[in-house]
Design an enzyme around this catalytic site. Sequence first.
Site, PDB file in Angstrom:
ATOM      1  N   TYR A 128      -4.525   5.040   8.746  1.00  0.00           N
ATOM      2  CA  TYR A 128      -4.125   5.639  10.024  1.00  0.00           C
ATOM      3  C   TYR A 128      -5.346   6.108  10.807  1.00  0.00           C
ATOM      4  O   TYR A 128      -5.431   5.941  12.029  1.00  0.00           O
ATOM      5  CB  TYR A 128      -3.176   6.796   9.722  1.00  0.00           C
ATOM      6  CG  TYR A 128      -2.487   7.424  10.909  1.00  0.00           C
ATOM      7  CD1 TYR A 128      -2.458   6.828  12.155  1.00  0.00           C
ATOM      8  CD2 TYR A 128      -1.829   8.643  10.765  1.00  0.00           C
ATOM      9  CE1 TYR A 128      -1.814   7.411  13.234  1.00  0.00           C
ATOM     10  CE2 TYR A 128      -1.179   9.245  11.834  1.00  0.00           C
ATOM     11  CZ  TYR A 128      -1.181   8.628  13.063  1.00  0.00           C
ATOM     12  OH  TYR A 128      -0.548   9.220  14.114  1.00  0.00           O
ATOM     13  N   ASN A 129      -6.318   6.683  10.102  1.00  0.00           N
ATOM     14  CA  ASN A 129      -7.523   7.179  10.743  1.00  0.00           C
ATOM     15  C   ASN A 129      -8.237   6.091  11.546  1.00  0.00           C
ATOM     16  O   ASN A 129      -8.625   6.299  12.700  1.00  0.00           O
ATOM     17  CB  ASN A 129      -8.465   7.741   9.672  1.00  0.00           C
ATOM     18  CG  ASN A 129      -9.856   8.011  10.194  1.00  0.00           C
ATOM     19  OD1 ASN A 129     -10.083   8.946  10.942  1.00  0.00           O
ATOM     20  ND2 ASN A 129     -10.811   7.177   9.792  1.00  0.00           N
ATOM     21  N   ASP A 159       0.809  -1.216   0.000  1.00  0.00           N
ATOM     22  CA  ASP A 159       0.000   0.000   0.000  1.00  0.00           C
ATOM     23  C   ASP A 159       0.845   1.271   0.000  1.00  0.00           C
ATOM     24  O   ASP A 159       0.480   2.265  -0.627  1.00  0.00           O
ATOM     25  CB  ASP A 159      -0.932   0.004   1.219  1.00  0.00           C
ATOM     26  CG  ASP A 159      -2.037  -1.025   1.097  1.00  0.00           C
ATOM     27  OD1 ASP A 159      -2.457  -1.307  -0.037  1.00  0.00           O
ATOM     28  OD2 ASP A 159      -2.478  -1.543   2.126  1.00  0.00           O
ATOM     29  N   GLY A 160       1.966   1.256   0.727  1.00  0.00           N
ATOM     30  CA  GLY A 160       2.832   2.436   0.749  1.00  0.00           C
ATOM     31  C   GLY A 160       3.375   2.756  -0.632  1.00  0.00           C
ATOM     32  O   GLY A 160       3.374   3.916  -1.064  1.00  0.00           O
ATOM     33  N   GLU A 167      -4.534  10.835   3.926  1.00  0.00           N
ATOM     34  CA  GLU A 167      -4.800  11.710   5.057  1.00  0.00           C
ATOM     35  C   GLU A 167      -3.736  12.776   5.216  1.00  0.00           C
ATOM     36  O   GLU A 167      -2.603  12.622   4.751  1.00  0.00           O
ATOM     37  CB  GLU A 167      -4.914  10.918   6.368  1.00  0.00           C
ATOM     38  CG  GLU A 167      -3.596  10.440   6.959  1.00  0.00           C
ATOM     39  CD  GLU A 167      -3.068   9.156   6.393  1.00  0.00           C
ATOM     40  OE1 GLU A 167      -1.840   9.089   6.105  1.00  0.00           O
ATOM     41  OE2 GLU A 167      -3.855   8.204   6.228  1.00  0.00           O
TER      42      GLU A 167
END
Length: 259
Positions: A161-162, A48-49, A119
């Site tokens: 992260y959220n 994903d990164g 984000e």
Amino acid sequence: MLEKKIQALHFTVDEYNKEGVIAHKELISQYGSVPIEQADVIVALGGDGFMLHTLHKAMALDTPVFGMNLGSIGFLMNDYNTKSLIKRIEEALSVVVSPLRMDARYCSQGSETFYALNEVSLLRQLHQAAKIRIHVDGRVRLEKLIGDGIIIATAAGSTAYNFSASGPILPITSNLITMTPISPFRPRRWRGALLPDDVAIRLEVLEPEKRPVSVSADYQEARNVCAVDICKAKSKTVTLLYDSHQTLAERIIAEQFES
């Protein structure tokens, strides 16, 4: 679904992913690879990164991206399978997302613009908690948030992260963004807010010399900021391609029922 036949692919890989590097060579041998500027579709190999890095490049080129997972989670990716890849891409379903625009205003004067598909996050730089005043559409909505920081996440990024910070997961078609505090100390019971994605947000850092704050937009970071302005970048988009049985919308729904 794409409206044209695929003539040219560009394969890109996370160079630190050993399995990906091997797969990259095999795929180029099988399907060929053109320079990224000439590609009909970019195929990203990794996690994903790496997908986020690829999407930022694709946004500038207006080229759709089909990711195949060779990382750990692969939430943004399709399964890795090299069979009939062009046909698979031509039959894939597309989702178009717009990033957040983030203008970071430095305490030392000057500003810098970044874009975030997942984000924008403000974080304390030192041992002391950050103090942040929250403005929405020019109005102060929270006079002082004291804590480790705050996350402003898109629907596409709400599962990342959220969600780890106890923020809500948003359907990809919701036209919402979520504002989630990180370890809030005061107000102790404030758990964040859901906002229309067309609002203008200003996060004002209080006591920035005593309590320095950094800000990240996806993987891009700015340190020692005094204020951050955030809005939806409507003029910028990126197209993600997914196998019809495993779309991003379906993944986001399924994530809410994971144990």
